[in-house]
Write an enzyme that holds these catalytic residues in place. Structure first.
Site, PDB file in Angstrom:
ATOM      1  N   ASP A  10      38.819  15.879 -19.598  1.00 57.06           N
ATOM      2  CA  ASP A  10      39.841  16.558 -19.746  1.00 57.06           C
ATOM      3  C   ASP A  10      40.296  17.558 -18.910  1.00 57.06           C
ATOM      4  O   ASP A  10      39.421  18.361 -18.459  1.00 57.06           O
ATOM      5  CB  ASP A  10      40.009  16.731 -21.235  1.00 57.06           C
ATOM      6  CG  ASP A  10      41.308  17.345 -21.665  1.00 57.06           C
ATOM      7  OD1 ASP A  10      42.489  16.812 -21.408  1.00 57.06           O
ATOM      8  OD2 ASP A  10      41.522  18.536 -22.055  1.00 57.06           O
ATOM      9  N   ASP A  12      43.420  20.316 -19.214  1.00 58.52           N
ATOM     10  CA  ASP A  12      43.804  21.643 -19.893  1.00 58.52           C
ATOM     11  C   ASP A  12      43.117  22.077 -21.134  1.00 58.52           C
ATOM     12  O   ASP A  12      42.808  21.057 -21.883  1.00 58.52           O
ATOM     13  CB  ASP A  12      45.475  21.165 -20.387  1.00 58.52           C
ATOM     14  CG  ASP A  12      46.341  21.041 -19.243  1.00 58.52           C
ATOM     15  OD1 ASP A  12      46.084  21.831 -18.214  1.00 58.52           O
ATOM     16  OD2 ASP A  12      47.129  20.412 -19.309  1.00 58.52           O
ATOM     17  N   LYS A 165      44.533   7.344 -23.720  1.00 59.32           N
ATOM     18  CA  LYS A 165      43.492   8.095 -23.181  1.00 59.32           C
ATOM     19  C   LYS A 165      42.125   6.792 -23.059  1.00 59.32           C
ATOM     20  O   LYS A 165      41.761   6.532 -22.132  1.00 59.32           O
ATOM     21  CB  LYS A 165      42.928   9.240 -23.069  1.00 59.32           C
ATOM     22  CG  LYS A 165      44.165  10.410 -22.801  1.00 59.32           C
ATOM     23  CD  LYS A 165      43.324  11.672 -23.034  1.00 59.32           C
ATOM     24  CE  LYS A 165      44.216  12.820 -22.523  1.00 59.32           C
ATOM     25  NZ  LYS A 165      43.651  13.940 -22.872  1.00 59.32           N
ATOM     26  N   ASP A 188      38.923  18.946 -25.479  1.00 61.19           N
ATOM     27  CA  ASP A 188      39.103  19.836 -26.258  1.00 61.19           C
ATOM     28  C   ASP A 188      40.213  19.790 -27.256  1.00 61.19           C
ATOM     29  O   ASP A 188      40.008  20.290 -28.555  1.00 61.19           O
ATOM     30  CB  ASP A 188      39.533  21.305 -25.645  1.00 61.19           C
ATOM     31  CG  ASP A 188      41.007  20.987 -25.282  1.00 61.19           C
ATOM     32  OD1 ASP A 188      41.329  20.146 -24.394  1.00 61.19           O
ATOM     33  OD2 ASP A 188      42.034  21.970 -25.617  1.00 61.19           O
ATOM     34  N   ASP A 192      41.913  13.877 -27.478  1.00 61.72           N
ATOM     35  CA  ASP A 192      40.825  13.386 -26.418  1.00 61.72           C
ATOM     36  C   ASP A 192      40.033  12.462 -27.613  1.00 61.72           C
ATOM     37  O   ASP A 192      39.052  11.809 -27.185  1.00 61.72           O
ATOM     38  CB  ASP A 192      40.087  14.519 -26.046  1.00 61.72           C
ATOM     39  CG  ASP A 192      40.837  15.305 -25.048  1.00 61.72           C
ATOM     40  OD1 ASP A 192      41.502  14.756 -24.282  1.00 61.72           O
ATOM     41  OD2 ASP A 192      40.788  16.599 -25.155  1.00 61.72           O
TER      42      ASP A 192
END
Length: 238
Positions: A10, A12, A165, A188, A192
């Site tokens: 990931d 950000d 994702k 994070d 995710d």
């Protein structure tokens, strides 16, 4: 050394110095280059507009396919552009701006988006983000079947329900002929969890959402970019 053939990361809050900054961790970038040099395929997985993620991947020096718009789009030089979404979220995104403009600001990235659209919470409402998300999700899902809203901690994302994702990561692994059990990933945000849940080596940085920590194999001891370094050290054997 752990036998990982592909690593999905990931952007950000994961590659950055912390979850409130856009500044990349230079230590994390150096670590990912070590992974590439070891022969592992490294892919960025992001909700950002695809051109941004492709640019980041190239300038960092990564070698894998790139995922943008929360899985709506995949790009790889050998494959070209692949659209996994079939419906644009532009209509529900515009409706949210009209109906909830008191809470929201438009994102400059939307001019570069194809399927998924992003909105920013105004600063004074960030503290109540979860409550706002519940209301925005109710609005979208009741009026625009097939679409939903998520919150990454950086922005709200209006997307097609069955594209995320996870779908993009599995698409990439399928085309590369790599078993998900032989792939790793780190993130994070609770957003995710979908893709990390299907990988053999899944990790959450120390300052990740609690929801994510509950569904990964490893909870790292260090935050954001430094957590990525910790995970890379584990994968490469220290």
């Amino acid at each position: 050394m752990v036998r990982v053939k592909a690593l999905f990361v990931d952007v950000d809050g994961t590659l950055t110095i912390d979850r409130s900054s856009y500044r990349f961790s230079l230590e994390a970038i150096a670590a990912l280059r070590r992974v590439v040099d070891s022969g592992v395929i490294v892919s960025l997985v992001s909700s950002n507009a695809l051109p941004i993620v492709v640019g980041l991947s190239r300038y960092i020096g990564l070698n894998g396919p790139v995922i943008g718009e929360t899985g709506s789009l995949v790009y790889y030089d050998e494959w070209g552009l692949v659209g996994l979404a079939t419906k644009s979220a532009r209509e529900p995104y515009e409706a949210l701006l009209r109906e909830y403009g008191v809470f929201l600001e438009d994102s400059w990235q939307n001019r570069f988006r194809v399927f998924e659209y992003a909105l920013k919470l105004k600063r004074e409402y960030v503290g109540g983000a979860r409550g706002v998300l519940v209301e925005l999700r109710r609005f979208v899902e009741s009026r625009y079947p097939g679409f939903t809203v998520d919150y990454s901690g950086y922005a709200l994302h209006v997307r097609q329900v069955d594209v995320d994702k996870k779908r993009a990561v599995l698409y990439i692994l399928g085309r590369l002929g790599i078993d998900p059990a032989e792939a790793g990933g780190v993130g994070d945000s609770y957003m995710d969890s979908s893709f990390l849940s299907v990988l053999g080596y899944s990790a959450a940085v120390a300052n990740a959402d609690d929801e994510l920590k509950e569904c990964v194999r490893f909870v790292l001891s260090k935050p954001s970019g430094l957590g990525v370094v910790e995970f890379v050290d584990y994968i490469l054997g220290g």
